[in-house]
Design an enzyme around this catalytic site. Structure first.
Site: not given
Ligand code: ZN
Length: 449
Positions: A415, A273
């Site tokens: 991430h 993400d």
């Molecule tokens: Zn996020």
């Protein structure tokens, strides 16, 4: 000096007199000590006699002091039973409904009897009550003082329906197997979050959150939440409860997240993400390439605008791209129209950079906008394992989370903006490969189910 003897004999006599006086002094002191010693022994004897008599008296009439007080609820009183001799204090509610009161009292007395025959020093029970609609939950906290002076706190929880005048169990609240499955996942995710330091074995959490009614029997209804209590020996002293919004059990489009059937194959979906990032995404792509693994990237519109080449490179490597909003705003705090505008704008940016529209949406913070979801065809996809890479920024901890929680069908959240995540990735992939996992994208995982 006049009194000092001048002759040798005189000096000897004086010395003798002094010695005599000292001996006499010592003798008197000894006699005195002996007497007081006798007195002391006498006192001890007297006390133990008193104690015995007292004990006999108390055994004859076990005094339990009972008081009753008002509760915040109409028709409900709180009863306190206190025994100084046995060092316990019970507190429990009386609702005026016979079957409810009998069940509560029976359970409270069972606890008292356990205490009386057990080895703890003192028992103090207290009441906390929570409500939700027609339900009242009584949480009876039992603090026991252990011999080593530690305190052990256990709970008994009773929920009853004011209208039906009956105690309710978890089945009455959750009702369907489908909602039990969701409850299982919601509780599991929250326990995993609370276990960020991995002090509790993941297998234990998994076992105790298995979708079985008995795993969810100690619950309280508190406003819009359902709260589960754990005894201190269940997990540890720090993890004693977890709270889940009841609304989360009725999510509409959560199939990709919660359906775990993978036809016996061990598929797992890695997701990245908040990117793309010029610095980290190329490293992530390289490592994925080395392992011949496909993943899904939930990109931010503004990050794609800043690095369109990165979005293109991700697509070129055969990975899937998802929409993570334009600039990571909380979509649940927008109107449906605002959220739709945000998602549409981002769809277009990604389409332009990567060559095709994102297939799914992952709302920032997992905060969903249900109005939006009704208007878009892209499914909303959350995650089932948070590696907490954003929080720990520690490759070892990130791998640790994966090791602890990986299961077939899992969606792993990472991430591609933190260098430490790229640092962890090779070891994460190597570990999962050794465990027999195959890496799939979100839509592939969905189609396997
Ligand atoms: Zn996020």
């Amino acid at each position: 000096m006049q009194w000092f003897p001048k002759t040798k004999l005189g000096k000897i006599n004086l010395a003798l007199v002094i010695m005599l006086l000292i001996s006499l002094g010592c003798f008197l002191v000894l006699v005195n000590l002996h007497q007081s010693g006798q007195n002391l022994a006498g006192t001890v004897k007297k006390i133990s006699q008193d104690e015995q008599e007292e004990k006999q008296q108390k055994n004859a009439v076990k005094k339990v002091h009972v008081t009753t007080e008002e509760s915040p609820f109409k028709g409900v009183t709180y009863t306190t039973e206190k025994s100084k001799v046995d060092r316990y204090q019970l507190m429990y509610p009386k609702t005026g409904i016979a079957n409810v009161d009998d069940a509560i009292q029976k359970s409270v007395y069972a606890k008292r009897d356990d205490f009386l025959f057990g080895e703890t020093e003192k028992l103090v029970m207290s009441i906390k009550a929570t409500t939700s609609g027609d339900y009242i939950t009584f949480i009876l906290k039992q603090k026991e003082l252990l011999i080593n002076k530690d305190v052990s706190t256990t709970v008994q929880v009773f929920t009853y329906n004011r209208k039906t005048k009956k105690l309710v169990d978890i089945k009455d609240i959750i009702k369907t197997k489908e909602r039990l499955n969701r409850l299982s996942k919601e509780v599991r995710i929250r326990l995993q979050e609370k276990n960020a330091d991995a002090s509790i074995a993941a297998k234990k959490i998994d076992a105790l959150t298995d979708p079985k009614w008995k795993n969810f029997s100690t619950f309280a209804l508190d406003g819009k939440n359902i709260k589960f209590y754990y005894q201190p020996n269940t997990f540890n002293d720090a993890l004693t409860s977890v709270s889940v919004p009841l609304a989360s059990l009725d999510k509409k489009s959560d199939k990709p997240v919660f359906d775990l059937k993978t036809n016996g194959k061990k598929y797992i979906a890695l997701t990245f993400d908040d990117g793309p990032s010029k610095k980290v995404t190329p490293r992530v792509l390289e490592i994925l390439r080395d392992h011949n693994a496909k993943a899904t990237f939930y990109m931010l519109g503004q990050s794609v605008q800043a690095a369109p080449d990165m979005a293109k490179a991700v697509a070129k490597d055969g990975h899937e791209i998802g929409n993570h909003s334009y600039k990571h705003d909380n979509l649940s705090k927008m109107t449906a129209a605002q959220a739709l505008a945000d998602i549409t704008k981002t769809n277009k940016i990604i389409q332009k950079a990567a060559g095709h529209e994102p297939l799914t949406i992952r709302p920032p913070y997992g905060a969903r906008n249900h109005g939006l979801e009704k208007q878009v065809s892209q499914p909303t996809v959350l995650w089932s394992i948070d590696t907490l890479d954003w929080k720990t920024l520690n490759p070892v901890a990130t791998l640790g989370q994966v090791k602890q929680h990986a299961y077939p069908g899992a969606i792993v959240l990472m991430h591609d903006i933190h260098p430490t995540t790229a640092d962890a990735l090779d070891s994460v992939l190597t570990y999962l490969e050794k465990q027999g996992y195959e890496f799939v994208t979100i839509s592939q995982l969905e189609s396997k189910q």
